[in-house]
Design a protein around this motif. Sequence first.
Motif, PDB file in Angstrom:
ATOM      1  N   PRO A   2       0.997  -1.168  -0.310  1.00  0.00           N
ATOM      2  CA  PRO A   2      -0.026  -0.161   0.261  1.00  0.00           C
ATOM      3  C   PRO A   2       1.015   1.061  -0.110  1.00  0.00           C
ATOM      4  O   PRO A   2       2.071   1.520   0.533  1.00  0.00           O
ATOM      5  CB  PRO A   2      -0.666  -0.068   1.052  1.00  0.00           C
ATOM      6  N   THR A   3       0.016   1.991  -0.647  1.00  0.00           N
ATOM      7  CA  THR A   3       0.804   3.193  -0.624  1.00  0.00           C
ATOM      8  C   THR A   3       1.197   4.579   0.600  1.00  0.00           C
ATOM      9  O   THR A   3       2.385   4.751   0.670  1.00  0.00           O
ATOM     10  CB  THR A   3       0.283   4.298  -1.550  1.00  0.00           C
ATOM     11  N   THR A   4       0.473   3.812   1.670  1.00  0.00           N
ATOM     12  CA  THR A   4       1.003   4.797   2.743  1.00  0.00           C
ATOM     13  C   THR A   4       1.944   4.403   3.621  1.00  0.00           C
ATOM     14  O   THR A   4       2.777   4.862   3.548  1.00  0.00           O
ATOM     15  CB  THR A   4      -0.920   4.733   3.575  1.00  0.00           C
ATOM     16  N   ARG A   6       3.897   2.733   2.318  1.00  0.00           N
ATOM     17  CA  ARG A   6       5.491   2.872   1.469  1.00  0.00           C
ATOM     18  C   ARG A   6       5.955   4.637   1.541  1.00  0.00           C
ATOM     19  O   ARG A   6       7.152   4.943   2.332  1.00  0.00           O
ATOM     20  CB  ARG A   6       4.852   3.475   0.309  1.00  0.00           C
ATOM     21  N   TRP A   7       4.440   5.599   2.162  1.00  0.00           N
ATOM     22  CA  TRP A   7       5.837   7.033   1.979  1.00  0.00           C
ATOM     23  C   TRP A   7       5.675   6.949   3.881  1.00  0.00           C
ATOM     24  O   TRP A   7       6.423   7.633   4.380  1.00  0.00           O
ATOM     25  CB  TRP A   7       4.300   8.009   2.246  1.00  0.00           C
ATOM     26  N   THR A   9       7.330   4.185   4.959  1.00  0.00           N
ATOM     27  CA  THR A   9       8.383   3.798   5.624  1.00  0.00           C
ATOM     28  C   THR A   9       9.767   4.902   4.969  1.00  0.00           C
ATOM     29  O   THR A   9      10.805   4.695   5.631  1.00  0.00           O
ATOM     30  CB  THR A   9       8.868   2.053   4.702  1.00  0.00           C
ATOM     31  N   SER A  10       9.783   5.564   3.746  1.00  0.00           N
ATOM     32  CA  SER A  10      10.290   6.480   3.056  1.00  0.00           C
ATOM     33  C   SER A  10      10.316   7.834   4.589  1.00  0.00           C
ATOM     34  O   SER A  10      11.830   7.905   4.943  1.00  0.00           O
ATOM     35  CB  SER A  10      10.084   7.010   2.213  1.00  0.00           C
TER      36      SER A  10
END
Length: 80
Positions: A2-4, A6-7, A9-10
């Motif tokens: 999921p995008t959330t 990934r964000w 984690t970054s």
Amino acid sequence: MPTTLRWGTSLMGVTAITAFALFLSHHYLGLGMGGMERAAAFPLLFWALIVGVRGVIRRAGRTPEAMPAECLSRVGWELW
């Protein structure tokens, strides 16, 4: 993935690396040595917690599939 996640984690990675660099350069930003050390280490722990909880929740949502009786008898498992 999921995008959330990934964000997140970054964001946690950048936070940890920045805090670690500040810790090595002895710029503690008012947190003291131990506070900056924690600021560098906690994002990894939070990430592991989030990913683990997400995995448990996704795993709990799945129902186990039952094996048919003929498959069990072929591999030597007899049903009583």
